[in-house]
Design a protein around this motif. Structure first.
Motif, PDB file in Angstrom:
ATOM      1  N   ALA A  62       0.820  -1.221   0.000  1.00 32.08           N
ATOM      2  CA  ALA A  62       0.000   0.000   0.000  1.00 32.08           C
ATOM      3  C   ALA A  62       0.850   1.266   0.000  1.00 32.08           C
ATOM      4  CB  ALA A  62      -0.960  -0.002   1.186  1.00 32.08           C
ATOM      5  N   CYS A  64       2.952   1.788  -2.228  1.00 34.93           N
ATOM      6  CA  CYS A  64       3.218   2.009  -3.658  1.00 34.93           C
ATOM      7  C   CYS A  64       1.985   2.579  -4.362  1.00 34.93           C
ATOM      8  CB  CYS A  64       3.623   0.694  -4.322  1.00 34.93           C
ATOM      9  SG  CYS A  64       5.149   0.021  -3.628  1.00 34.93           S
ATOM     10  N   ASP A  65       2.217   3.192  -5.529  1.00 35.30           N
ATOM     11  CA  ASP A  65       1.114   3.755  -6.306  1.00 35.30           C
ATOM     12  C   ASP A  65       0.462   2.702  -7.197  1.00 35.30           C
ATOM     13  OD1 ASP A  65       1.818   6.502  -5.487  1.00 35.30           O
ATOM     14  OD2 ASP A  65       3.593   6.137  -6.718  1.00 35.30           O
ATOM     15  N   ALA A  67       0.523  -1.520  -8.330  1.00 35.98           N
ATOM     16  CA  ALA A  67       0.990  -2.876  -8.042  1.00 35.98           C
ATOM     17  C   ALA A  67       0.704  -3.773  -9.232  1.00 35.98           C
ATOM     18  CB  ALA A  67       0.308  -3.428  -6.797  1.00 35.98           C
ATOM     19  N   LEU A  83      -5.937  -3.727  -1.564  1.00 33.78           N
ATOM     20  CA  LEU A  83      -4.941  -2.762  -2.039  1.00 33.78           C
ATOM     21  C   LEU A  83      -5.634  -1.582  -2.723  1.00 33.78           C
ATOM     22  CD1 LEU A  83      -2.325  -5.296  -3.459  1.00 33.78           C
ATOM     23  CD2 LEU A  83      -2.033  -3.810  -1.458  1.00 33.78           C
ATOM     24  N   VAL A  88      -4.092   1.956  -4.049  1.00 32.96           N
ATOM     25  CA  VAL A  88      -3.140   1.419  -5.026  1.00 32.96           C
ATOM     26  C   VAL A  88      -3.897   1.063  -6.317  1.00 32.96           C
ATOM     27  CG1 VAL A  88      -1.435  -0.394  -5.471  1.00 32.96           C
ATOM     28  CG2 VAL A  88      -1.845   0.407  -3.119  1.00 32.96           C
TER      29      VAL A  88
END
Ligand code: HSE
Length: 331
Positions: A62, A64-65, A67, A83, A88
């Motif tokens: 989470a 990260c922008d 996945a 997520l 995400v």
């Protein structure tokens, strides 16, 4: 820049995702690699240098922008919504969400506009993505009416274990051993197996029905009559497919070549005089889908074509397509 997570990075598709992100110069500020607890802490050599694999947790991913998920459908079903809820954008390579009306199923050359502001985007089945890239330019020009498809699918469709089994069992048989099989339904070396995934009530396999269902959704031809026979063959990593096509409008091989030449993701390889046509050995490792053997169909006459296509199962069939979707998301 964008923070990207690759989840399932130790598999064949996950590994390719990292390579494609590097090769295409994806605008990254951070790349994090996730796998199960079994692989966590191990070092992976990547084109970005040595990277440590982290154990998957929703909290870590989470951060990260975007996945990229190269995991099982069950895993995706459980974690992708969590997520997405955390903000995400999830690009999922499993079949978990492909048939949900509210989830886009995307081949960027065809329907990038379907992405909108979706937080979960489905990456298609490999066979479908490769075929659709070739069908779309023909459909745009001549209107696709019916399709009959036969596939020749490489061992990589069953991931790294499938490729390993093909190599080891080929060696084993050549050395006089008894062939065995765990990944495939039958021994694959020196064989073809007309059975990929589970049989359905209608006698088709799930792999065959995926080609029907997903082609309809991606190309927005909801009731396209498309029949497929999906076959596993002992090649390593590129899928080949033969397609017999009927169109609404009259078509000639020359007009088809014109429609295909310069189409995104397509490379025409069609020079019978010089024995040139699409083949797995040539398509492996390349982004484009090779299209050739373009001829007027005896079955469908002046409204019909027969073609042969070949594309890298791990690239356009999986990792490349997923990264292209990510490029659309961040652009
Ligand atoms: N199901 C495909 C195959 C792989 O087994 O070849 C990816 O969609």
């Amino acid at each position: 820049g964008v923070k990207v997570a690759v989840v399932g990075v130790t598999g064949a598709v996950g590994t390719e995702m990292v390579s494609v992100l590097h090769d295409r110069n994806f605008p990254l500020t951070d790349l994090r690699l996730f796998a199960s607890a079994r692989s966590a802490g191990k070092t992976l050599e990547t084109p970005f240098g040595s990277k440590t694999i982290e154990e998957f947790t929703v909290d870590s991913v989470a951060e990260c922008d975007v996945a990229l998920l190269a995991v099982s459908g069950d895993f995706s079903k459980e974690y992708a919504p969590q997520l997405a809820e955390r903000g995400v954008t999830v690009i999922d390579n499993s079949s978990a969400f492909r048939y949900d009306d509210d989830k886009p199923l995307v081949v960027p050359e065809i329907n990038a506009d379907a992405i909108g502001d979706a937080k979960i985007i489905a990456n298609p089945n490999c066979t479908t993505a490769i075929l659709a890239v070739a069908l779309q330019p023909l459909h745009a020009k001549f209107g696709l009416k019916r399709a009959i498809v036969s596939t020749y699918q490489a061992a990589s469709g069953s991931g790294a274990p499938g490729m390993k089994e093909l190599e080891e069992e080929t060696r084993n048989i050549l050395q006089g051993g008894q062939s065995s099989n765990k990944v495939f339904v039958h021994p694959l070396p020196f064989n073809v197996i007309p059975h990929i995934d589970k049989f359905q009530d209608n006698g088709y396999t799930k792999e065959e029905m995926k080609v029907t269902w997903e082609t309809r959704k991606i190309m927005r031809i909801p009731d396209l009559p498309l029949s497929c026979t999906a076959v596993r063959i002992p090649t390593l990593r590129a899928h080949a497919e033969a397609a017999t096509l009927e169109f609404d409008k009259p078509v000639t091989p020359e007009a088809a070549r014109e429609a295909l030449s310069g189409a995104p993701g397509v490379k025409i390889v069609d020079d019978p005089e010089n024995n040139a046509y699409p083949m797995p050995l040539n398509a492996s490792g390349h982004y484009d889908v090779e299209v050739g053997r373009i001829r007027q169909s005896i079955v469908f006459g002046d409204h019909g074509l027969d073609i042969f296509v070949c594309g890298d199962q791990l690239l356009k069939g999986a990792a490349l397509n997923a990264v292209q979707i990510a490029e659309c998301v961040v652009s």
